[in-house]
Design a protein around this motif. Sequence first.
Motif, PDB file in Angstrom:
ATOM      1  N   GLU A 272       0.668  -0.980   0.320  1.00 26.39           N
ATOM      2  CA  GLU A 272       0.596  -0.103  -0.272  1.00 26.39           C
ATOM      3  C   GLU A 272       1.084   0.925  -0.413  1.00 26.39           C
ATOM      4  O   GLU A 272       1.644   1.328   0.939  1.00 26.39           O
ATOM      5  CB  GLU A 272      -0.855   0.210   1.461  1.00 26.39           C
ATOM      6  N   ARG A 273       0.119   2.693  -0.805  1.00 25.07           N
ATOM      7  CA  ARG A 273       0.720   3.614  -0.652  1.00 25.07           C
ATOM      8  C   ARG A 273       0.889   4.575   0.358  1.00 25.07           C
ATOM      9  O   ARG A 273      -0.288   4.585   0.790  1.00 25.07           O
ATOM     10  CB  ARG A 273       0.748   4.521  -2.013  1.00 25.07           C
ATOM     11  N   ASP A 274       1.356   5.472   0.681  1.00 28.80           N
ATOM     12  CA  ASP A 274       0.834   7.128   1.257  1.00 28.80           C
ATOM     13  C   ASP A 274       0.538   6.401   2.868  1.00 28.80           C
ATOM     14  O   ASP A 274      -0.206   6.729   3.418  1.00 28.80           O
ATOM     15  CB  ASP A 274      -0.805   7.353   0.201  1.00 28.80           C
ATOM     16  N   ALA A 275       1.474   5.677   3.536  1.00 21.91           N
ATOM     17  CA  ALA A 275       1.140   5.597   4.613  1.00 21.91           C
ATOM     18  C   ALA A 275       2.146   6.010   5.914  1.00 21.91           C
ATOM     19  O   ALA A 275       2.858   5.576   6.527  1.00 21.91           O
ATOM     20  CB  ALA A 275       1.857   3.904   5.100  1.00 21.91           C
ATOM     21  N   THR A 276       2.584   7.469   5.406  1.00 23.86           N
ATOM     22  CA  THR A 276       3.546   8.454   5.921  1.00 23.86           C
ATOM     23  C   THR A 276       3.743   8.318   7.274  1.00 23.86           C
ATOM     24  O   THR A 276       4.748   8.319   8.163  1.00 23.86           O
ATOM     25  CB  THR A 276       3.642   9.459   5.648  1.00 23.86           C
ATOM     26  N   GLY A 277       2.097   8.629   7.653  1.00 25.53           N
ATOM     27  CA  GLY A 277       1.703   8.999   9.463  1.00 25.53           C
ATOM     28  C   GLY A 277       1.997   7.190   9.741  1.00 25.53           C
ATOM     29  O   GLY A 277       2.731   8.146  10.730  1.00 25.53           O
ATOM     30  N   THR A 278       1.988   6.714   9.127  1.00 24.16           N
ATOM     31  CA  THR A 278       1.462   5.423   9.878  1.00 24.16           C
ATOM     32  C   THR A 278       3.386   4.866  10.355  1.00 24.16           C
ATOM     33  O   THR A 278       4.605   4.057  11.084  1.00 24.16           O
ATOM     34  CB  THR A 278       1.186   4.209   9.042  1.00 24.16           C
ATOM     35  N   ALA A 279       4.308   5.228   9.350  1.00 27.47           N
ATOM     36  CA  ALA A 279       6.045   4.696   9.061  1.00 27.47           C
ATOM     37  C   ALA A 279       6.487   5.622  10.157  1.00 27.47           C
ATOM     38  O   ALA A 279       7.318   4.564  10.555  1.00 27.47           O
ATOM     39  CB  ALA A 279       6.198   5.099   7.495  1.00 27.47           C
ATOM     40  N   TYR A 280       6.420   6.778   9.725  1.00 30.48           N
ATOM     41  CA  TYR A 280       7.207   7.296  11.393  1.00 30.48           C
ATOM     42  C   TYR A 280       6.356   7.355  12.671  1.00 30.48           C
ATOM     43  O   TYR A 280       7.374   7.407  13.487  1.00 30.48           O
ATOM     44  CB  TYR A 280       7.241   9.034  11.225  1.00 30.48           C
ATOM     45  N   GLN A 281       5.599   6.997  12.612  1.00 24.06           N
ATOM     46  CA  GLN A 281       4.893   6.422  13.927  1.00 24.06           C
ATOM     47  C   GLN A 281       6.348   5.834  14.314  1.00 24.06           C
ATOM     48  O   GLN A 281       6.000   4.924  15.924  1.00 24.06           O
ATOM     49  CB  GLN A 281       3.863   6.338  13.756  1.00 24.06           C
ATOM     50  N   GLN A 282       5.693   4.600  12.990  1.00 26.72           N
ATOM     51  CA  GLN A 282       6.490   3.475  13.856  1.00 26.72           C
ATOM     52  C   GLN A 282       7.830   3.874  14.030  1.00 26.72           C
ATOM     53  O   GLN A 282       8.584   2.913  14.931  1.00 26.72           O
ATOM     54  CB  GLN A 282       5.850   1.861  12.564  1.00 26.72           C
ATOM     55  N   TRP A 283       8.742   4.120  13.546  1.00 30.99           N
ATOM     56  CA  TRP A 283      10.058   4.737  12.991  1.00 30.99           C
ATOM     57  C   TRP A 283      10.951   5.217  14.314  1.00 30.99           C
ATOM     58  O   TRP A 283      12.110   5.745  14.575  1.00 30.99           O
ATOM     59  CB  TRP A 283      10.192   4.901  11.479  1.00 30.99           C
ATOM     60  N   ALA A 284       9.666   6.375  15.053  1.00 33.42           N
ATOM     61  CA  ALA A 284      10.218   7.297  15.959  1.00 33.42           C
ATOM     62  C   ALA A 284      10.979   6.904  16.701  1.00 33.42           C
ATOM     63  O   ALA A 284      11.972   7.345  17.439  1.00 33.42           O
ATOM     64  CB  ALA A 284       8.880   8.250  16.057  1.00 33.42           C
ATOM     65  N   ALA A 285      10.778   5.625  17.111  1.00 32.13           N
ATOM     66  CA  ALA A 285      11.581   5.564  18.394  1.00 32.13           C
ATOM     67  C   ALA A 285      12.433   5.117  17.848  1.00 32.13           C
ATOM     68  O   ALA A 285      13.744   5.031  18.623  1.00 32.13           O
ATOM     69  CB  ALA A 285      10.905   4.303  19.292  1.00 32.13           C
ATOM     70  N   GLY A 286      13.051   4.359  16.740  1.00 32.05           N
ATOM     71  CA  GLY A 286      14.452   3.987  16.647  1.00 32.05           C
ATOM     72  C   GLY A 286      15.070   5.185  15.112  1.00 32.05           C
ATOM     73  O   GLY A 286      16.980   4.533  14.276  1.00 32.05           O
ATOM     74  N   TYR A 287      14.351   6.133  15.431  1.00 26.71           N
ATOM     75  CA  TYR A 287      15.070   7.428  13.966  1.00 26.71           C
ATOM     76  C   TYR A 287      16.321   7.439  14.007  1.00 26.71           C
ATOM     77  O   TYR A 287      17.485   7.497  12.848  1.00 26.71           O
ATOM     78  CB  TYR A 287      14.212   8.592  13.888  1.00 26.71           C
ATOM     79  N   ASP A 288      16.585   7.391  15.288  1.00 31.10           N
ATOM     80  CA  ASP A 288      18.385   8.456  15.972  1.00 31.10           C
ATOM     81  C   ASP A 288      19.227   6.848  16.237  1.00 31.10           C
ATOM     82  O   ASP A 288      20.529   7.497  16.536  1.00 31.10           O
ATOM     83  CB  ASP A 288      17.929   9.348  17.042  1.00 31.10           C
ATOM     84  N   ASP A 289      19.100   5.677  15.852  1.00 27.14           N
ATOM     85  CA  ASP A 289      19.708   5.215  16.192  1.00 27.14           C
ATOM     86  C   ASP A 289      20.903   4.878  15.175  1.00 27.14           C
ATOM     87  O   ASP A 289      20.704   5.223  14.269  1.00 27.14           O
ATOM     88  CB  ASP A 289      18.961   3.649  15.972  1.00 27.14           C
ATOM     89  N   PRO A 290      22.227   4.686  15.298  1.00 28.74           N
ATOM     90  CA  PRO A 290      23.026   4.389  14.228  1.00 28.74           C
ATOM     91  C   PRO A 290      22.714   3.467  13.057  1.00 28.74           C
ATOM     92  O   PRO A 290      22.361   2.572  13.903  1.00 28.74           O
ATOM     93  CB  PRO A 290      24.150   3.708  15.143  1.00 28.74           C
ATOM     94  N   GLY A 291      22.669   3.563  12.885  1.00 30.95           N
ATOM     95  CA  GLY A 291      23.111   2.785  10.891  1.00 30.95           C
ATOM     96  C   GLY A 291      22.098   3.736   9.946  1.00 30.95           C
ATOM     97  O   GLY A 291      21.871   2.985   9.270  1.00 30.95           O
ATOM     98  N   ASN A 292      21.870   5.104  10.043  1.00 34.91           N
ATOM     99  CA  ASN A 292      21.574   5.838   9.203  1.00 34.91           C
ATOM    100  C   ASN A 292      21.840   6.302   8.341  1.00 34.91           C
ATOM    101  O   ASN A 292      22.371   7.752   8.701  1.00 34.91           O
ATOM    102  CB  ASN A 292      19.498   6.171   9.447  1.00 34.91           C
ATOM    103  N   GLY A 293      22.619   5.920   7.451  1.00 39.14           N
ATOM    104  CA  GLY A 293      23.749   5.915   6.468  1.00 39.14           C
ATOM    105  C   GLY A 293      23.083   7.088   6.587  1.00 39.14           C
ATOM    106  O   GLY A 293      24.636   8.010   5.496  1.00 39.14           O
TER     107      GLY A 293
END
Length: 309
Positions: free
Chosen positions: A58-79
């Motif tokens: 499915e497309r256009d799930a930006t809100g859900t994507a960032y809700q799920q990613w927020a906790a690990g967004y600043d973790d090492p590994g995002n090159g």
Amino acid sequence: MIYQQPLAYLLGVEGLALLHAWAGDNGLDQRFVTARLAEIRRLLDDETLSAHPGVLVERDATGTAYQQWAAGYDDPGNGLFDLDQPVVEEILDSLPVGTGVRTAVDAACGTGRLSAPLVDRGYRVVGVDGSPDMLARARRRLPGTELLAGDLARLPVSDGSADLVVTGLALTHVADLVPVFAEFARVLRPGGDLVVSDVHHDLVLLGSVVKAVGAAGQAQLATTHRHTTADFLRAALATGFRVRRYEERPRPAAPEEPLPEATPEPNPEPTKGISDWRDWPWSLLGLVPDATRAAWNHPAVAVWHFQLG
């Protein structure tokens, strides 16, 4: 809906690698081409790959994507952070320091990744983001900083109140850049600066897109667009900006140089695993490491410095 199938992706990578060889990229000789053709035959004969049912996404799930990613967004590994942030900070260092009287707006501030160096440089910072979960992280990171809920095309900031606007890795989620650049021009004072980093459109094509899993376990992607250099220039020039600097990182190798050993993601080790869809395309790259190294010889991020007027 998007249909994603691992064999189709791998054949696409092989095709891009062969086009690099066709164009004469250094080191991609007859032996490389012969090996790619043989590898394509092996991939086509691999029943695990050919029989894979693929995934409807499915497309256009930006809100859900960032809700799920927020906790690990600043973790090492995002090159991508390691690629864009040094350039952004280099541009910031070329501007007057904040000294407590200059105002900077961090548009789509997320967890405050770019707000933090603005605070360190003495700016009065206003961060704006559409994700409550990302803003919650930013508030913990930067207590006392003004952090507001808002949209890129409707910033909760007064006309002509900012000396600087920055935005990092967010405009790929915007369909039309012109209204967003017009909003940046609205909040900036005459002569104000705009610093933009974004995911390079070639990297988006290769599969670097923010993923999510829906409530029923369905595969989802954040809204993502491939904006070219021309798209940015049209939007910027139409809204009164002029270009001060443009960088792509990592830069493609010069014709006389060997292909770089490092790709935007770590050069994959050979593997036989397909893994879960949430790990695609990264888990697939190791199936074709030599083709990946050639196909991924593209910029990963683009960084702009514009000035209004």
